[in-house]
Design an enzyme around this catalytic site. Structure first.
Site, PDB file in Angstrom:
ATOM      1  N   LYS A  88       0.813  -1.217   0.000  1.00 28.40           N
ATOM      2  CA  LYS A  88       0.000   0.000   0.000  1.00 28.40           C
ATOM      3  C   LYS A  88       0.849   1.270   0.000  1.00 28.40           C
ATOM      4  O   LYS A  88       0.378   2.338  -0.370  1.00 28.40           O
ATOM      5  CB  LYS A  88      -0.950   0.002   1.195  1.00 28.40           C
ATOM      6  CG  LYS A  88      -2.074  -1.031   1.109  1.00 28.40           C
ATOM      7  CD  LYS A  88      -3.263  -0.470   0.426  1.00 28.40           C
ATOM      8  CE  LYS A  88      -4.529  -1.315   0.408  1.00 28.40           C
ATOM      9  NZ  LYS A  88      -4.574  -2.615   1.001  1.00 28.40           N
ATOM     10  N   SER A 146       1.108 -10.000  -0.418  1.00 35.89           N
ATOM     11  CA  SER A 146       0.873  -8.557  -0.388  1.00 35.89           C
ATOM     12  C   SER A 146       1.127  -7.870   0.944  1.00 35.89           C
ATOM     13  O   SER A 146       1.280  -6.644   0.978  1.00 35.89           O
ATOM     14  CB  SER A 146      -0.573  -8.280  -0.823  1.00 35.89           C
ATOM     15  OG  SER A 146      -1.469  -9.055  -0.038  1.00 35.89           O
TER      16      SER A 146
END
Ligand SMILES: *Cc1c(COP(=O)(O)O)cnc(C)c1O
Length: 331
Positions: free
Chosen positions: A60, A312
């Protein structure tokens, strides 16, 4: 009809390159590591894209930093606000601190305490409200109106998507002949960005979104042919919770156009993915980060060929992690 605050042009593959230049060394080019154990299981070469080692513990940071760097001085002076399942808020808090910008992060009660604490430690202001991303989003809207803060959405934003696309550029460099890419999927910023970058250079590469079996709004929306709402339920993959927005501007169309398939994994399969990452790869991975591994272990991806799995994020509550690996009998 609500009028968007600012219309953004549709993200293009070249935006990924621009983001890469803008980001420079503010984000890491994370390692792509061959996984002997998964390659054996699947019967094809499998590589893990270790975004769990990214600064702030998830990819992110790419999108949040790109969006923040794109703001002019006046917008930076007003400060930024976002809704988050935790990792986008943490990334935005990190990037905002580095640039001396005020950051406010709105979350629901579903966001685990470890993620709230990490955001707090970075000096961002925190608002907790309601039991869904949608409830927290209403607080964002109020703060934009009351305080003039600038909204930095977690996924449905051209600058955020372009930032996440830099991960796709790294995959193309490190595994140029890749055939299948498994990408965790929630709002679709990551998948849209990675697909945008990869399909432009390798159109035959197969892009697969992976999510949890209950509460994946994008999966339901693709099936319905338009953005739909699904009930948000607790999951080991807490970072994958939340809707895609009934007025989705970018990610739904991009995922619909560029992604080959989406598949779902159960909670037990996600736990197995977390345990596999730990016992076989010596990695601490959060539930959302483990869904690609989980899909491979469950035999859900047929004949993948040369495969990249995006791992991720790392930001799991460590007490929960200990429980999961203690309960795991076999990997
Ligand atoms: C946010 C997040 C995702 C999903 O990203 P989207 O862009 O919302 O699809 C996947 N994994 C982790 C660890 C995340 O934090």
């Amino acid at each position: 009809m609500p009028v968007p605050v600012h219309e953004q042009p549709r993200p293009r593959p070249t935006d990924a390159w621009a983001a890469r230049q803008r980001l420079g060394h503010r984000v890491q080019h994370t390692p792509l590591r061959h996984s002997p154990s998964l390659s054996r299981r699947v019967g094809a070469p499998v590589h893990l894209k270790l975004e769990c080692l990214q600064t702030t513990g998830s990819f992110k940071l790419r999108g949040a930093t790109n969006a923040l760097l794109a703001l002019d001085a006046a917008a930076r002076a007003r400060g930024v606000v976002t809704v988050s399942t935790g990792n986008h808020g943490r990334a935005l808090a990190w990037a905002a601190r580095a640039l001396g910008v005020r950051a406010v992060v709105c979350m629901s009660h579903l966001v685990p305490q470890n993620k709230r604490d990490a955001i707090d430690a970075l000096g961002a202001e925190i608002h907790i409200s309601g039991d869904s991303q949608d409830a927290a989003e209403r607080t964002v809207t109020r703060l934009v109106q009351e305080q003039g803060l600038v909204r930095i959405p977690p996924f449905d934003d051209a600058r955020v998507i372009a930032g996440q696309a830099t991960l796709g550029l790294e995959l193309l460099e490190d595994l140029p002949d890749l055939q299948t890419v498994l990408v965790p999927l929630s709002g679709g910023g990551l998948l849209a960005g990675v697909a945008l970058a990869i399909k432009a250079a390798a159109p035959t590469a197969r892009l697969v979104g992976v999510s949890m079996a209950h509460g994946c709004a994008m999966h339901a929306s693709l099936a319905a042919g338009r953005p739909v709402q699904v009930e948000e339920v607790p999951s080991l993959a807490d970072s994958l919770g939340g809707g895609i927005g009934l007025h989705n501007r970018h990610t739904f169309a991009l995922v619909q156009a560029l992604v080959d398939e989406t598949l779902l994994v159960s909670e037990a399969e996600i736990a197995r993915g977390i345990a596999h990452a730990y016992f076989q790869e010596q990695l601490v991975v959060e539930g959302a980060g483990a869904v690609g591994i989980a899909a491979l272990l469950a035999g859900r991806v047929a004949a993948p060929g040369r495969t990249a799995v995006v791992v991720s994020g790392a930001n799991i509550d460590m007490a929960q992690h200990r429980q999961i690996i203690s309960a795991a009998t076999t990997t």
